[in-house]
Design a protein around this motif. Structure first.
Motif, PDB file in Angstrom:
ATOM      1  N   LEU A   1     -10.064 -27.387 -39.830  1.00 58.05           N
ATOM      2  CA  LEU A   1      -8.620 -27.349 -40.066  1.00 58.05           C
ATOM      3  C   LEU A   1      -7.968 -28.678 -39.695  1.00 58.05           C
ATOM      4  O   LEU A   1      -7.042 -29.136 -40.371  1.00 58.05           O
ATOM      5  N   ASP A   2      -8.467 -29.326 -38.645  1.00 54.91           N
ATOM      6  CA  ASP A   2      -7.968 -30.664 -38.294  1.00 54.91           C
ATOM      7  C   ASP A   2      -8.236 -31.641 -39.437  1.00 54.91           C
ATOM      8  O   ASP A   2      -7.388 -32.468 -39.769  1.00 54.91           O
ATOM      9  N   ARG A   3      -9.412 -31.531 -40.050  1.00 57.44           N
ATOM     10  CA  ARG A   3      -9.732 -32.387 -41.199  1.00 57.44           C
ATOM     11  C   ARG A   3      -8.840 -32.071 -42.387  1.00 57.44           C
ATOM     12  O   ARG A   3      -8.448 -32.965 -43.134  1.00 57.44           O
ATOM     13  N   ALA A   4      -8.501 -30.787 -42.577  1.00 59.24           N
ATOM     14  CA  ALA A   4      -7.602 -30.408 -43.670  1.00 59.24           C
ATOM     15  C   ALA A   4      -6.223 -31.035 -43.453  1.00 59.24           C
ATOM     16  O   ALA A   4      -5.628 -31.589 -44.382  1.00 59.24           O
ATOM     17  N   VAL A   5      -5.720 -30.957 -42.225  1.00 56.93           N
ATOM     18  CA  VAL A   5      -4.418 -31.549 -41.896  1.00 56.93           C
ATOM     19  C   VAL A   5      -4.438 -33.056 -42.132  1.00 56.93           C
ATOM     20  O   VAL A   5      -3.478 -33.630 -42.634  1.00 56.93           O
ATOM     21  N   ALA A   6      -5.555 -33.686 -41.817  1.00 61.58           N
ATOM     22  CA  ALA A   6      -5.680 -35.131 -41.998  1.00 61.58           C
ATOM     23  C   ALA A   6      -5.932 -35.512 -43.456  1.00 61.58           C
ATOM     24  O   ALA A   6      -5.917 -36.693 -43.798  1.00 61.58           O
ATOM     25  N   GLY A   7      -6.158 -34.511 -44.321  1.00 62.64           N
ATOM     26  CA  GLY A   7      -6.407 -34.792 -45.736  1.00 62.64           C
ATOM     27  C   GLY A   7      -7.799 -35.346 -45.991  1.00 62.64           C
ATOM     28  O   GLY A   7      -8.009 -36.033 -46.989  1.00 62.64           O
TER      29      GLY A   7
ATOM     30  N   VAL B   1       1.788 -26.282 -46.269  1.00 62.44           N
ATOM     31  CA  VAL B   1       0.606 -25.524 -46.672  1.00 62.44           C
ATOM     32  C   VAL B   1       0.650 -24.200 -45.939  1.00 62.44           C
ATOM     33  O   VAL B   1       0.832 -24.175 -44.722  1.00 62.44           O
ATOM     34  N   TRP B   2       0.516 -23.117 -46.677  1.00 62.56           N
ATOM     35  CA  TRP B   2       0.489 -21.795 -46.064  1.00 62.56           C
ATOM     36  C   TRP B   2      -0.955 -21.342 -45.933  1.00 62.56           C
ATOM     37  O   TRP B   2      -1.654 -21.143 -46.920  1.00 62.56           O
TER      38      TRP B   2
ATOM     39  N   ASN C   1     -16.025 -29.974 -53.185  1.00 58.11           N
ATOM     40  CA  ASN C   1     -17.079 -29.478 -52.313  1.00 58.11           C
ATOM     41  C   ASN C   1     -16.487 -28.562 -51.244  1.00 58.11           C
ATOM     42  O   ASN C   1     -16.817 -27.380 -51.172  1.00 58.11           O
ATOM     43  N   GLU C   2     -15.582 -29.092 -50.440  1.00 53.61           N
ATOM     44  CA  GLU C   2     -14.951 -28.294 -49.387  1.00 53.61           C
ATOM     45  C   GLU C   2     -13.621 -27.691 -49.840  1.00 53.61           C
ATOM     46  O   GLU C   2     -13.151 -26.731 -49.236  1.00 53.61           O
ATOM     47  N   VAL C   3     -12.989 -28.259 -50.849  1.00 53.13           N
ATOM     48  CA  VAL C   3     -11.693 -27.771 -51.339  1.00 53.13           C
ATOM     49  C   VAL C   3     -11.803 -27.531 -52.839  1.00 53.13           C
ATOM     50  O   VAL C   3     -12.123 -28.439 -53.601  1.00 53.13           O
ATOM     51  N   ILE C   4     -11.540 -26.284 -53.245  1.00 55.65           N
ATOM     52  CA  ILE C   4     -11.655 -25.879 -54.641  1.00 55.65           C
ATOM     53  C   ILE C   4     -10.339 -25.226 -55.081  1.00 55.65           C
ATOM     54  O   ILE C   4      -9.808 -24.363 -54.377  1.00 55.65           O
ATOM     55  N   PHE C   5      -9.809 -25.620 -56.250  1.00 50.61           N
ATOM     56  CA  PHE C   5      -8.628 -24.964 -56.811  1.00 50.61           C
ATOM     57  C   PHE C   5      -9.000 -23.542 -57.201  1.00 50.61           C
ATOM     58  O   PHE C   5     -10.056 -23.302 -57.788  1.00 50.61           O
ATOM     59  N   LEU C   6      -8.149 -22.577 -56.869  1.00 48.82           N
ATOM     60  CA  LEU C   6      -8.412 -21.164 -57.172  1.00 48.82           C
ATOM     61  C   LEU C   6      -7.760 -20.775 -58.487  1.00 48.82           C
ATOM     62  O   LEU C   6      -6.593 -20.391 -58.517  1.00 48.82           O
ATOM     63  N   ALA C   7      -8.491 -20.848 -59.557  1.00 52.62           N
ATOM     64  CA  ALA C   7      -7.970 -20.436 -60.858  1.00 52.62           C
ATOM     65  C   ALA C   7      -7.689 -18.935 -60.874  1.00 52.62           C
ATOM     66  O   ALA C   7      -6.791 -18.464 -61.563  1.00 52.62           O
ATOM     67  N   HIS C   8      -8.434 -18.169 -60.096  1.00 54.73           N
ATOM     68  CA  HIS C   8      -8.286 -16.713 -60.012  1.00 54.73           C
ATOM     69  C   HIS C   8      -6.877 -16.304 -59.580  1.00 54.73           C
ATOM     70  O   HIS C   8      -6.400 -15.236 -59.930  1.00 54.73           O
ATOM     71  N   SER C   9      -6.200 -17.174 -58.834  1.00 58.33           N
ATOM     72  CA  SER C   9      -4.895 -16.791 -58.291  1.00 58.33           C
ATOM     73  C   SER C   9      -3.809 -16.733 -59.354  1.00 58.33           C
ATOM     74  O   SER C   9      -2.870 -15.975 -59.234  1.00 58.33           O
ATOM     75  N   LYS C  10      -3.878 -17.581 -60.377  1.00 55.98           N
ATOM     76  CA  LYS C  10      -2.892 -17.604 -61.468  1.00 55.98           C
ATOM     77  C   LYS C  10      -1.460 -17.761 -60.952  1.00 55.98           C
ATOM     78  O   LYS C  10      -0.521 -17.271 -61.539  1.00 55.98           O
ATOM     79  N   ARG C  11      -1.286 -18.446 -59.843  1.00 59.74           N
ATOM     80  CA  ARG C  11       0.048 -18.675 -59.285  1.00 59.74           C
ATOM     81  C   ARG C  11       0.587 -19.975 -59.855  1.00 59.74           C
ATOM     82  O   ARG C  11      -0.035 -21.007 -59.719  1.00 59.74           O
TER      83      ARG C  11
END
Length: 117
Positions: A11-17, A72-73, A23-33
């Motif tokens: 999560l610290d790495r996520a905050v730091a971008g 980011v939620w 690989n570690e971050v994937i767009f969720l097409a399933h969400s359809k938001r």
């Protein structure tokens, strides 16, 4: 405690971008938001010290509302169970977890914040 430290580091790495896209971050097409793109963080942790030969797959879902800059939620996190080896069953269970994250987003979006149309 090791899992908690592992997740905290991620999560610290996520905050730091600094998570690896694709690989570690994937767009969720399933969400359809349309009003809040949703992403899945994919992490693997070697847990052999806990269970012989066990490798945990940790999933964390988040949304990034378009009308809230730099927000980011964090929605939902779970250990993905792949022990059955049945890809269809695993995918169905994964989609349930994603649906849970979507439900959390929708609840939060309706509590004091209007979503963008």
């Amino acid at each position: 405690m090791r899992l908690e430290a592992f997740v905290e580091e991620k999560l610290d790495r996520a905050v730091a971008g600094s998570l690896t896209p694709g690989n570690e971050v994937i767009f969720l097409a399933h969400s359809k938001r349309g009003d809040a793109p949703m992403f899945e963080f994919r992490w693997h942790r070697d847990a052999r010290e806990l269970r012989v030969g066990k490798r945990e797959q940790i999933r964390h879902y988040d949304a990034e509302p378009l009308d809230l800059i730099d927000v980011v939620w964090g929605l939902h996190m779970h250990l993905k169970d792949v022990r059955s080896g049945d890809d269809e069953l695993i995918q169905k269970a994964q989609n349930k977890e994603i649906d849970r994250a979507i439900a959390v987003y929708e609840q939060q979006a309706s509590d004091g914040r209007e979503t963008v149309s």
